[in-house]
Design a protein around this motif. Structure first.
Motif, short mmCIF file in Angstrom:
data_model
loop_
_atom_site.label_atom_id
_atom_site.label_comp_id
_atom_site.label_asym_id
_atom_site.label_seq_id
_atom_site.Cartn_x
_atom_site.Cartn_y
_atom_site.Cartn_z
N ASP A 1 0.79 -1.10 0.21
CA ASP A 1 -0.05 0.09 0.05
C ASP A 1 1.11 1.23 0.09
OD1 ASP A 1 -0.58 0.43 3.61
OD2 ASP A 1 0.81 -0.82 2.53
N LYS A 2 2.26 1.17 -0.09
CA LYS A 2 3.20 2.21 0.12
C LYS A 2 4.11 2.31 -0.75
CE LYS A 2 1.73 3.25 4.50
NZ LYS A 2 0.95 4.40 4.71
N ALA A 3 3.85 3.31 -1.97
CA ALA A 3 4.74 3.35 -3.20
C ALA A 3 6.28 3.47 -2.78
CB ALA A 3 4.25 4.69 -4.03
N ASP B 1 -2.50 2.28 -3.96
CA ASP B 1 -2.76 3.44 -2.96
C ASP B 1 -3.97 3.61 -2.28
OD1 ASP B 1 -1.30 6.87 -3.21
OD2 ASP B 1 -2.76 5.74 -1.63
N ARG C 1 -5.26 5.88 -1.14
CA ARG C 1 -5.89 7.24 -1.29
C ARG C 1 -6.77 7.22 -2.74
NH1 ARG C 1 -0.35 10.59 -0.75
NH2 ARG C 1 0.20 8.70 -2.24
#
Ligand SMILES: Nc1nc2c(c(=O)[nH]1)N[C@@H](CN(C=O)c1ccc(C(=O)N[C@@H](CCC(=O)O)C(=O)O)cc1)CN2
Ligand SMILES: NCC(=O)N[C@@H]1O[C@H](COP(=O)([O-])[O-])[C@@H](O)[C@H]1O
Length: 220
Positions: free
Chosen positions: A40-42, A61, A63
């Motif tokens: 979930d974290k680039a 993501d 978001r």
């Protein structure tokens, strides 16, 4: 020659537990194929580890989604496309929606930095120190809707030492995690361990048929 267990790894950070699985495979101790590393974290460093090992990666993501459930359904839809046999949460730092994870019950495990059922959730080292525990450790468990409440498969424990703080405790626990997780995955890959309808089934080979799960229900 049986086909290797297809594993998708979910991680949100550094990836040292994923690296331990990779190393175990390189040593010939883990007959598995890593089909995906999803995060979930680039910016998660685990992505570099996977890319260097030639393993497909996916960043999704949160978001970009209206709510948590929409994200989680999209995440598992995308992961499902890789056709994994087992999902391994290795520092995946999101509470997963119970409906979204339901199809994966029995096929998803997590490594958690506490001696469950103590300290479900976050900040486990801090909580163990505050409680004055003499022992601390890590647990590998099947993932269910109940946060860190699924059947515990195996644990590794160590003494809490005088002068330990959160950082030293976490640092001393990691090497135990790096032994525990590959050992559990190896048992699952060998068909020696599964989640049955009444809990953990060890030496699944003793069963007359493999356990199969669908939508959170055990198929007979
Ligand atoms: N439904 C389940 N989801 C998850 C489980 C589980 O057993 N059932 N295991 C966790 C892993 N985990 C501890 O091992 C864990 C991860 C994340 C959190 C948490 O509170 N996350 C917050 C955000 C925290 C942050 O961004 O730093 C949140 O999701 O709101 C608790 C425990 C994985 N998921
Ligand atoms: N609640 C989940 C959780 O806290 N998991 C913990 O995150 C760390 C990930 O490290 P890594 O990215 O180096 O494997 C590990 O210590 C793992 O037990």
């Amino acid at each position: 020659m049986p086909t290797p267990l297809r594993i998708a790894v979910l991680a949100s950070g550094r990836g040292s537990n994923f690296a331990a699985l990779l190393a175990a495979r390189e040593r010939g101790e883990l007959p598995v194929e890593f089909v995906l590393v999803a995060t979930d974290k680039a910016a998660a460093p685990v992505l570099q580890l996977a890319q260097m090992a030639g393993i497909p990666t996916m960043v999704l993501d949160p978001r970009d989604y209206a709510d948590r459930r929409a994200y989680d359904f999209a995440l598992f839809d995308r992961i499902g496309a890789s056709k994994p046999d087992l999902l391994v949460l290795a520092g995946f730092m999101r509470i997963i929606d119970g409906e979204a994870l339901k199809p994966w019950v029995g096929r998803m495990i997590n490594i958690h930095p506490s001696l469950l059922p103590k300290y479900r959730g976050l900040h486990t080292h801090r909580r163990a120190l505050k409680a004055g525990d003499l022992q601390h450790g890590a647990s590998v468990h099947y993932v269910t809707a109940e946060l860190d409440g699924g059947p515990v498969i195996a644990q590794a424990s160590m003494p809490v030492e005088a002068g330990d703080d959160e950082s030293t405790l976490a640092e001393r626990l990691l090497p135990l995690e790096h032994q525990l997780l590959p050992a559990v995955v190896a048992l699952i890959a060998a068909g020696r361990l599964a989640l049955g309808e009444n809990g953990i089934v060890f030496d699944q080979q003793a069963l007359d048929q493999p356990l199969r799960w669908q939508d959170g229900q055990l198929l007979r």
